[in-house]
Design a protein around this motif. Structure first.
Motif, PDB file in Angstrom:
ATOM      1  N   PRO A  50       0.808  -1.225   0.000  1.00  0.00           N
ATOM      2  CA  PRO A  50       0.000   0.000   0.000  1.00  0.00           C
ATOM      3  C   PRO A  50       0.844   1.278   0.000  1.00  0.00           C
ATOM      4  CG  PRO A  50      -0.100  -1.109   2.113  1.00  0.00           C
ATOM      5  CD  PRO A  50       0.591  -2.041   1.187  1.00  0.00           C
ATOM      6  N   ASP A  51       2.070   1.198   0.543  1.00  0.00           N
ATOM      7  CA  ASP A  51       2.925   2.394   0.553  1.00  0.00           C
ATOM      8  C   ASP A  51       3.221   2.854  -0.874  1.00  0.00           C
ATOM      9  OD1 ASP A  51       4.177   2.858   3.494  1.00  0.00           O
ATOM     10  OD2 ASP A  51       3.687   0.765   3.139  1.00  0.00           O
ATOM     11  N   ILE A  52       3.615   1.884  -1.693  1.00  0.00           N
ATOM     12  CA  ILE A  52       3.933   2.217  -3.085  1.00  0.00           C
ATOM     13  C   ILE A  52       2.671   2.627  -3.818  1.00  0.00           C
ATOM     14  CG2 ILE A  52       5.079   1.396  -5.154  1.00  0.00           C
ATOM     15  CD1 ILE A  52       6.497  -0.641  -3.499  1.00  0.00           C
ATOM     16  N   LEU A  54       0.115   4.279  -2.644  1.00  0.00           N
ATOM     17  CA  LEU A  54      -0.158   5.688  -2.332  1.00  0.00           C
ATOM     18  C   LEU A  54       0.729   6.598  -3.163  1.00  0.00           C
ATOM     19  CD1 LEU A  54      -0.517   5.657   1.536  1.00  0.00           C
ATOM     20  CD2 LEU A  54      -2.207   6.449  -0.093  1.00  0.00           C
ATOM     21  N   ALA A  55       2.036   6.279  -3.187  1.00  0.00           N
ATOM     22  CA  ALA A  55       2.965   7.123  -3.930  1.00  0.00           C
ATOM     23  C   ALA A  55       2.658   7.091  -5.417  1.00  0.00           C
ATOM     24  CB  ALA A  55       4.396   6.663  -3.674  1.00  0.00           C
ATOM     25  N   ALA A  58      -0.450   9.205  -6.160  1.00  0.00           N
ATOM     26  CA  ALA A  58      -0.254  10.648  -6.003  1.00  0.00           C
ATOM     27  C   ALA A  58       0.743  11.185  -7.021  1.00  0.00           C
ATOM     28  CB  ALA A  58       0.232  10.958  -4.583  1.00  0.00           C
ATOM     29  N   ILE A  59       1.860  10.506  -7.196  1.00  0.00           N
ATOM     30  CA  ILE A  59       2.910  11.028  -8.076  1.00  0.00           C
ATOM     31  C   ILE A  59       2.731  10.506  -9.495  1.00  0.00           C
ATOM     32  CG2 ILE A  59       5.381  11.153  -8.466  1.00  0.00           C
ATOM     33  CD1 ILE A  59       5.795  10.924  -5.508  1.00  0.00           C
ATOM     34  N   LEU A  63       0.587  13.882 -10.271  1.00  0.00           N
ATOM     35  CA  LEU A  63       1.518  14.967 -10.605  1.00  0.00           C
ATOM     36  C   LEU A  63       2.139  14.802 -11.982  1.00  0.00           C
ATOM     37  CD1 LEU A  63       3.305  15.771  -7.276  1.00  0.00           C
ATOM     38  CD2 LEU A  63       2.099  17.341  -8.753  1.00  0.00           C
ATOM     39  N   VAL A  66      -0.312  15.887 -14.549  1.00  0.00           N
ATOM     40  CA  VAL A  66      -0.417  17.348 -14.632  1.00  0.00           C
ATOM     41  C   VAL A  66       0.776  17.918 -15.397  1.00  0.00           C
ATOM     42  CG1 VAL A  66      -0.345  19.442 -13.272  1.00  0.00           C
ATOM     43  CG2 VAL A  66      -1.809  17.588 -12.573  1.00  0.00           C
ATOM     44  N   LEU A  67       1.975  17.415 -15.085  1.00  0.00           N
ATOM     45  CA  LEU A  67       3.181  17.913 -15.765  1.00  0.00           C
ATOM     46  C   LEU A  67       3.114  17.615 -17.260  1.00  0.00           C
ATOM     47  CD1 LEU A  67       6.085  17.071 -13.309  1.00  0.00           C
ATOM     48  CD2 LEU A  67       5.242  19.303 -13.974  1.00  0.00           C
ATOM     49  N   ASP A  70       0.641  19.904 -18.900  1.00  0.00           N
ATOM     50  CA  ASP A  70       1.256  21.224 -18.954  1.00  0.00           C
ATOM     51  C   ASP A  70       2.195  21.317 -20.153  1.00  0.00           C
ATOM     52  OD1 ASP A  70       1.295  23.653 -17.567  1.00  0.00           O
ATOM     53  OD2 ASP A  70       3.376  23.255 -16.992  1.00  0.00           O
ATOM     54  N   TYR A  74       2.050  23.625 -23.585  1.00  0.00           N
ATOM     55  CA  TYR A  74       3.186  24.437 -24.010  1.00  0.00           C
ATOM     56  C   TYR A  74       3.552  24.142 -25.458  1.00  0.00           C
ATOM     57  CZ  TYR A  74       7.997  26.100 -24.167  1.00  0.00           C
ATOM     58  OH  TYR A  74       9.152  26.711 -24.524  1.00  0.00           O
ATOM     59  N   ALA A  81       1.934  29.272 -32.468  1.00  0.00           N
ATOM     60  CA  ALA A  81       2.455  30.638 -32.550  1.00  0.00           C
ATOM     61  C   ALA A  81       3.158  30.854 -33.901  1.00  0.00           C
ATOM     62  CB  ALA A  81       3.411  30.893 -31.402  1.00  0.00           C
ATOM     63  N   ARG A  85       2.626  36.517 -34.810  1.00  0.00           N
ATOM     64  CA  ARG A  85       1.794  36.601 -33.610  1.00  0.00           C
ATOM     65  C   ARG A  85       2.606  36.558 -32.325  1.00  0.00           C
ATOM     66  NH1 ARG A  85      -2.861  32.556 -33.154  1.00  0.00           N
ATOM     67  NH2 ARG A  85      -2.331  31.561 -35.117  1.00  0.00           N
ATOM     68  N   PRO A  89       0.634  41.348 -26.896  1.00  0.00           N
ATOM     69  CA  PRO A  89       0.903  41.983 -25.577  1.00  0.00           C
ATOM     70  C   PRO A  89       0.840  40.989 -24.441  1.00  0.00           C
ATOM     71  CG  PRO A  89      -1.265  42.612 -26.427  1.00  0.00           C
ATOM     72  CD  PRO A  89      -0.565  41.892 -27.542  1.00  0.00           C
TER      73      PRO A  89
END
Lengths: 89, 232
Positions: A50-52, A54-55, A58-59, A63, A66-67, A70, A74, A81, A85, A89
């Motif tokens: 269970p420790d692994i 959880l990690a 979450a990671i 995360l 999300v990265l 992201d 980009y 672009a 353009r 501003p």
């Protein structure tokens, strides 16, 4: 003893892995990668780590996803672009 | 066609090698789980994984934290070399902001619980830190800045805190005439909790920083309030 749940879990894991690698649509690939991370967390729970788990949840699924999203945003902006353009501003 | 055959051959070879490795693995020379559980009473943590991570093999964890710190330092250095791009953080999304109000206390509570549970149940600094980081990333997405961390010096202080506390504890055990990171038995549990607390903060902030330092941004490592900026 391998139950039907473990078998299904392993098959789904492989399917999502192949899907994430083979998908041409990058957004789809990232979403499949996150699904893969969550399923992997389940696998860790089934392997009594269970420790692994959880990690991983979450990671690995959270995360990293999300990265990756992201980075995709980009890259898309870079691609969109045009030289004219660039000086917005 | 030849490439496909080559790839197929490589896949089959690796698959067969993996199958052989899994099916005919050598028996472990030593029963490690048994050895850990038999010496669990000497450790400062009741949970076997935490005992291994922060007591028996604390040196490995120390180096892991150092690796994470180096990754953030490299990201910062790379970020310095990038030109500042247009602002893109802070989605003008009222729903996200509203949900954050409900979610944030839960996330913080969860992180605190994971940290506290680490000594007796699955959990610990890395898990708590990543939940903390998740709340930080959500806050950034909602466009909320952490004013307290605008100061680069403070940011770096919190980033280094985990490693610093870890090394300080290790060195103080050296001064006390023991081995590096060999805690005295009476205060081992407290020491581990202190280390884990510092580690949680540092790991959380390090992961948020990695997200924060993604290329197109106005400023470097600090976290400005983006609500006032005009979006492209």
């Amino acid at each position: 003893m391998i139950g039907w749940f473990d078998l299904l879990l392993g098959l789904t894991l492989c399917t999502t892995a192949v899907g994430a690698l083979a998908s041409r649509d990058l957004f789809r690939a990232i979403v499949l990668f996150m699904v893969f991370g969550l399923l992997m967390a389940l696998v860790w729970v089934r392997l009594e780590a269970p420790d692994i788990a959880l990690a991983e949840a979450a990671i690995g699924a959270g995360l990293t996803g999300v990265l990756l999203l992201d980075t995709l945003g980009y890259l898309r902006r870079r691609y969109m672009a045009r030289p004219g353009r660039e000086e917005a501003p | 066609m030849i490439r496909l055959l080559g790839a197929l051959l490589a896949c089959l070879t690796v698959g067969a090698a993996l199958a052989v490795a899994v099916l005919w693995r050598p028996l472990p020379v030593e029963d490690l789980p048994l050895r850990v559980t038999s010496r669990l009473a000497e450790a400062g943590a009741g949970h076997a994984v935490t005992a291994v991570l922060l007591d028996f093999r604390a040196y490995d964890t120390l180096l892991e934290v150092a690796v994470l710190l180096v990754a953030v330092v490299v990201a910062m250095a790379l970020r310095e070399a990038q030109p500042d791009g247009p602002d893109r953080m802070g989605l003008a999304n009222p729903l996200l902001r509203a949900v954050m109000g409900w979610l944030l206390p839960l996330l913080l509570l969860m992180a605190a619980y994971l940290l506290w549970a680490g000594s007796s149940r699955p959990g610990g600094a890395f898990q708590a830190g990543s939940v903390l980081a998740a709340s930080g990333v959500l806050l950034r997405l909602a466009g909320v800045g952490f004013n307290w961390l605008d100061n680069p010096l403070r940011l770096r202080a919190v980033l280094v805190l985990g490693l610093a506390v870890f090394v300080a504890v290790g060195v103080s055990t050296l001064i006390g005439g023991r081995q590096f990171l060999d805690y005295p038995h009476e205060i081992a549990a407290d020491l581990i909790l202190v280390i884990e607390l510092a580690l949680t903060l540092s790991i959380g902030l390090a992961l948020v920083s990695l997200f924060q330092l993604a290329p197109p941004q106005h400023t470097g490592p600090h976290l400005p309030d983006r609500r006032r900026r005009t979006r492209r």
